[in-house]
Each structure stands twice: as structure tokens, then as C-alpha cells.
Design a protein around this motif. Structure first.
Motif, PDB file in Angstrom:
ATOM      1  N   LEU A 158      33.507  56.749  32.523  1.00  0.00           N
ATOM      2  CA  LEU A 158      34.691  57.529  32.877  1.00  0.00           C
ATOM      3  C   LEU A 158      34.593  58.877  32.187  1.00  0.00           C
ATOM      4  CD1 LEU A 158      37.657  54.967  32.595  1.00  0.00           C
ATOM      5  CD2 LEU A 158      36.613  55.867  34.682  1.00  0.00           C
ATOM      6  N   GLY A 159      34.659  59.956  32.958  1.00  0.00           N
ATOM      7  CA  GLY A 159      34.574  61.289  32.376  1.00  0.00           C
ATOM      8  C   GLY A 159      33.300  61.521  31.597  1.00  0.00           C
ATOM      9  N   GLY A 160      32.226  60.906  32.046  1.00  0.00           N
ATOM     10  CA  GLY A 160      30.942  61.057  31.370  1.00  0.00           C
ATOM     11  C   GLY A 160      30.772  60.162  30.151  1.00  0.00           C
ATOM     12  N   ARG A 161      31.797  59.369  29.822  1.00  0.00           N
ATOM     13  CA  ARG A 161      31.724  58.479  28.661  1.00  0.00           C
ATOM     14  C   ARG A 161      31.434  57.068  29.122  1.00  0.00           C
ATOM     15  NH1 ARG A 161      35.477  55.099  26.286  1.00  0.00           N
ATOM     16  NH2 ARG A 161      37.096  55.896  27.681  1.00  0.00           N
ATOM     17  N   PRO A 162      30.346  56.441  28.682  1.00  0.00           N
ATOM     18  CA  PRO A 162      30.053  55.057  29.079  1.00  0.00           C
ATOM     19  C   PRO A 162      31.180  54.120  28.638  1.00  0.00           C
ATOM     20  CG  PRO A 162      28.127  56.067  28.073  1.00  0.00           C
ATOM     21  CD  PRO A 162      29.277  57.003  27.825  1.00  0.00           C
ATOM     22  N   VAL A 163      31.639  53.278  29.572  1.00  0.00           N
ATOM     23  CA  VAL A 163      32.727  52.351  29.274  1.00  0.00           C
ATOM     24  C   VAL A 163      32.274  50.904  29.425  1.00  0.00           C
ATOM     25  CG1 VAL A 163      35.049  51.589  29.953  1.00  0.00           C
ATOM     26  CG2 VAL A 163      34.490  54.023  29.958  1.00  0.00           C
ATOM     27  N   LEU A 164      31.530  50.622  30.481  1.00  0.00           N
ATOM     28  CA  LEU A 164      31.020  49.265  30.700  1.00  0.00           C
ATOM     29  C   LEU A 164      29.523  49.247  30.426  1.00  0.00           C
ATOM     30  CD1 LEU A 164      32.870  48.300  34.025  1.00  0.00           C
ATOM     31  CD2 LEU A 164      33.624  47.940  31.655  1.00  0.00           C
ATOM     32  N   HIS A 165      29.075  48.219  29.721  1.00  0.00           N
ATOM     33  CA  HIS A 165      27.684  48.162  29.276  1.00  0.00           C
ATOM     34  C   HIS A 165      27.014  46.856  29.709  1.00  0.00           C
ATOM     35  CE1 HIS A 165      28.562  51.623  26.663  1.00  0.00           C
ATOM     36  NE2 HIS A 165      29.678  50.994  26.370  1.00  0.00           N
ATOM     37  N   GLY A 166      27.056  46.565  31.003  1.00  0.00           N
ATOM     38  CA  GLY A 166      26.378  45.377  31.494  1.00  0.00           C
ATOM     39  C   GLY A 166      27.298  44.185  31.637  1.00  0.00           C
ATOM     40  N   ILE A 167      28.319  44.314  32.488  1.00  0.00           N
ATOM     41  CA  ILE A 167      29.317  43.262  32.682  1.00  0.00           C
ATOM     42  C   ILE A 167      28.847  42.265  33.730  1.00  0.00           C
ATOM     43  CG2 ILE A 167      31.659  42.794  33.522  1.00  0.00           C
ATOM     44  CD1 ILE A 167      31.680  44.000  30.807  1.00  0.00           C
ATOM     45  N   ASP A 168      28.941  40.989  33.410  1.00  0.00           N
ATOM     46  CA  ASP A 168      28.741  39.915  34.379  1.00  0.00           C
ATOM     47  C   ASP A 168      30.078  39.212  34.585  1.00  0.00           C
ATOM     48  OD1 ASP A 168      25.902  40.185  34.737  1.00  0.00           O
ATOM     49  OD2 ASP A 168      25.640  39.264  32.771  1.00  0.00           O
ATOM     50  N   LEU A 169      30.507  39.122  35.835  1.00  0.00           N
ATOM     51  CA  LEU A 169      31.826  38.568  36.125  1.00  0.00           C
ATOM     52  C   LEU A 169      31.855  38.110  37.576  1.00  0.00           C
ATOM     53  CD1 LEU A 169      34.863  38.232  35.272  1.00  0.00           C
ATOM     54  CD2 LEU A 169      35.208  40.560  36.114  1.00  0.00           C
ATOM     55  N   SER A 170      32.417  36.936  37.823  1.00  0.00           N
ATOM     56  CA  SER A 170      32.526  36.461  39.202  1.00  0.00           C
ATOM     57  C   SER A 170      33.845  35.725  39.411  1.00  0.00           C
ATOM     58  CB  SER A 170      31.355  35.536  39.560  1.00  0.00           C
ATOM     59  OG  SER A 170      31.421  34.326  38.821  1.00  0.00           O
ATOM     60  N   VAL A 171      34.295  35.737  40.666  1.00  0.00           N
ATOM     61  CA  VAL A 171      35.510  35.026  41.064  1.00  0.00           C
ATOM     62  C   VAL A 171      35.201  34.295  42.357  1.00  0.00           C
ATOM     63  CG1 VAL A 171      37.948  35.211  41.678  1.00  0.00           C
ATOM     64  CG2 VAL A 171      36.957  36.829  40.042  1.00  0.00           C
ATOM     65  N   GLY A 172      35.404  32.986  42.357  1.00  0.00           N
ATOM     66  CA  GLY A 172      35.140  32.189  43.542  1.00  0.00           C
ATOM     67  C   GLY A 172      36.407  31.889  44.322  1.00  0.00           C
ATOM     68  N   PRO A 173      36.276  31.287  45.497  1.00  0.00           N
ATOM     69  CA  PRO A 173      37.452  30.919  46.299  1.00  0.00           C
ATOM     70  C   PRO A 173      38.382  29.999  45.516  1.00  0.00           C
ATOM     71  CG  PRO A 173      35.436  30.699  47.584  1.00  0.00           C
ATOM     72  CD  PRO A 173      35.008  30.930  46.163  1.00  0.00           C
ATOM     73  N   GLY A 174      39.674  30.324  45.504  1.00  0.00           N
ATOM     74  CA  GLY A 174      40.654  29.494  44.835  1.00  0.00           C
ATOM     75  C   GLY A 174      40.653  29.590  43.321  1.00  0.00           C
ATOM     76  N   GLU A 175      39.788  30.423  42.748  1.00  0.00           N
ATOM     77  CA  GLU A 175      39.736  30.583  41.294  1.00  0.00           C
ATOM     78  C   GLU A 175      40.720  31.646  40.825  1.00  0.00           C
ATOM     79  OE1 GLU A 175      35.698  29.696  38.943  1.00  0.00           O
ATOM     80  OE2 GLU A 175      35.652  31.513  40.148  1.00  0.00           O
ATOM     81  N   VAL A 176      41.298  31.416  39.648  1.00  0.00           N
ATOM     82  CA  VAL A 176      42.128  32.419  38.997  1.00  0.00           C
ATOM     83  C   VAL A 176      41.442  32.757  37.678  1.00  0.00           C
ATOM     84  CG1 VAL A 176      44.398  32.997  38.088  1.00  0.00           C
ATOM     85  CG2 VAL A 176      44.212  31.475  40.060  1.00  0.00           C
ATOM     86  N   VAL A 177      40.953  33.987  37.571  1.00  0.00           N
ATOM     87  CA  VAL A 177      40.184  34.429  36.410  1.00  0.00           C
ATOM     88  C   VAL A 177      40.958  35.531  35.698  1.00  0.00           C
ATOM     89  CG1 VAL A 177      38.013  35.437  35.612  1.00  0.00           C
ATOM     90  CG2 VAL A 177      38.017  33.838  37.541  1.00  0.00           C
ATOM     91  N   ALA A 178      41.142  35.370  34.384  1.00  0.00           N
ATOM     92  CA  ALA A 178      41.838  36.371  33.580  1.00  0.00           C
ATOM     93  C   ALA A 178      40.827  37.205  32.824  1.00  0.00           C
ATOM     94  CB  ALA A 178      42.796  35.691  32.605  1.00  0.00           C
ATOM     95  N   LEU A 179      41.088  38.493  32.744  1.00  0.00           N
ATOM     96  CA  LEU A 179      40.261  39.422  31.978  1.00  0.00           C
ATOM     97  C   LEU A 179      41.085  39.878  30.780  1.00  0.00           C
ATOM     98  CD1 LEU A 179      37.418  40.607  32.278  1.00  0.00           C
ATOM     99  CD2 LEU A 179      38.429  42.549  33.463  1.00  0.00           C
TER     100      LEU A 179
END
Length: 268
Positions: A28-49
Motif C-alpha cells: 500500500l503506497g509503496g510500503r509492503p504490507v503482506l509478505h506471503g499470505i496463504d488463506l482459503s475459504v471453502g463452501p459453507g466455511e466461516v473463516v475469521a481473520l
């Protein structure tokens, strides 16, 4: 909101994730914010971040809906690489709650109806569109306020309007950024009931949360971010035992554009 469940995965086949981020990096604005995120959401799943202020939660969900360009890694939506994905009506997005109607006079019905443009870009709305708007308002408990000015609503009611707007396109995946922020307990419980019904019919849900609150029983998995990386993942048994213990943060943990009414979410 009486709707048919989304098409089930054939027996014996692993469900294709509705949302899948693999090694995602973003700035964001040239500043690295995410550094290799792995994340998935399947059918019917409720995932909190979850995560502390500045951990990258909001950037992660905005990347997941195509609002933040990737600096690296891969994003698949419904099994399709994001660069080829076009069916945005399948993905609903509820941004952080607006505190005003952005100076644009609009009724609750008009705000919610704007979400129907994900499926059709021309006005006036047809009968099916009007019925979808009514179902969405009924689901969030605001059918009796349809003709009221959006600017006259409380904070919790504003949040429910944003949710209804996202639901009008009958999304198969729903992404919500801090849906409990500034929302009274009664509205939080209503949101929990709404998400329970959506997950039961196969909708995948990804939520940025400060704490789980009344949503705790619904959460299948909590992904905790720290410094733009996945620190740990907490599964349902640990959550039930209270092992998430929330990380202090604020509703806006990265610079975000205003999310006013009745503008497009940016993914349509």
C-alpha cells in the motif's frame, strides 16, 4: 430469505476453495504490507481473520476481492485465477462500516438495490431484482425500514444495510471487513443468525474481526496475522475452548478508502 443451496460438490471430490490466496504479497503506497499470505475459504466455511493493528487484515481481504493488486503470489476465485475471473456477482463484499451516507440522499431500499447491479447493470430494476432486495432486507431485519433515509439509521443498522446490499446478488462467497465494529449486541446476534443461514446453504464467509463475540460458535477456523504474515491458525476445537484470545486492534488497521453509500464496492 428462501433460496436454493448452492450447487454441492460431487461426492468423493474435494471441494474447490471459493477463495484461495497462495503466497500473496501486496503493498500500500509503496510500503509492503503482506509478505506471503496463504488463506482459503471453502463452501459453507466461516473463516475469521484476526490480528493486531497493522497486521494486514484489511489489506488481505481487499486483495481477496481484487481491490488491492498483488505484488506476488496467486489468487484464485472459484478455481479461476483472478486475472481471468469475471463473474463478480458470485462474490459479495461488505466494507468497513460507513458512518454517514456520504451526503447522497438515498433510502434504505435504494442503497440495497445498488448491490443488484452486480448481476445487471441497467435500470430500472425488474421484478426479480425487487424481490431479491426485499429478501435481503428481510434477512437482516430491516424490511420495515426500506423507505427510510439511509442517513437516519444507527451504526448497527448501517452495517446491516451493507450486508443486505452484498446479499442481493446471492453471492456464493461473502467477505466482510470488521462487521462487528461499532455494532450493538442485538445486531451482532442478528448477524450471527444471518451467517449461520448462509453457511448452511453453502456460502463461504471470510470475516475480519477484532474479537469473535456472538460469532464464535460459527467460526470453523481463525487465521491470525502478524506483520503481514500468518502467525498461526486456530481450528474449531481450540476456538470452542476460547483459545483465540483476541488480539487488540482497531476497525481500520490499514489506510482504507471511505466506504460510503450507495457507491459500488469496487469488485463489480
Amino acid at each position: 430469505m428462501q433460496q436454493e443451496p448452492h450447487e454441492a460438490q460431487p461426492p468423493g471430490e474435494a471441494a474447490t476453495p471459493l477463495i484461495a490466496l497462495r503466497g500473496v504479497r501486496a503493498s500500500l503506497g509503496g510500503r509492503p504490507v503482506l509478505h506471503g499470505i496463504d488463506l482459503s475459504v471453502g463452501p459453507g466455511e466461516v473463516v475469521a481473520l484476526l490480528g493486531a493493528n497493522g497486521s494486514g487484515k484489511s489489506t488481505a481481504v481487499r486483495a481477496a476481492v481484487g481491490q488491492v493488486p498483488l505484488a506476488g503470489g496467486d489468487l484464485d476465485l472459484f478455481g479461476t485465477p483472478v486475472r481471468r475471473f469475471r463473474d463478480w456477482a458470485r462474490l459479495g463484499y461488505v466494507p468497513q462500516r460507513s458512518t454517514a451516507a456520504s451526503g447522497v440522499p438515498a433510502t434504505v431500499r435504494e442503497v440495497v438495490a445498488s448491490g443488484r447491479l452486480a448481476r445487471r447493470r441497467l435500470l430500472p430494476l425488474r421484478r426479480a431484482d425487487r424481490e431479491a432486495v426485499h429478501r435481503a432486507l428481510d434477512l437482516v431485519g430491516l424490511a420495515d425500514r426500506a423507505g427510510d433515509s439511509a442517513g437516519a439509521l444507527s451504526g448497527g443498522q448501517h452495517q446491516r444495510v451493507l450486508i443486505a446490499r452484498a446479499l442481493t446478488s446471492d453471492p456464493e462467497a461473502l467477505v466482510m471487513d470488521e462487521p462487528l465494529a461499532g455494532v450493538d449486541l442485538a445486531s451482532q446476534r442478528l448477524l450471527a443468525e444471518t451467517l449461520r443461514a448462509l453457511a448452511a446453504r453453502g456460502t463461504g464467509v471470510l470475516l475480519v474481526l477484532h474479537e469473535l463475540g456472538p460469532l464464535r460458535p460459527l467460526i470453523d477456523r481463525a487465521v491470525v496475522l502478524s506483520g503481514g504474515r500468518v502467525e498461526r491458525t486456530v481450528e474449531r476445537p481450540e476456538l470452542a475452548a476460547g483459545e483465540d484470545e483476541h488480539h487488540p486492534c482497531h476497525p481500520a488497521d490499514e489506510a482504507e478508502p471511505a466506504a460510503g453509500y450507495p457507491l459500488r464496492t469496487g469488485i463489480l
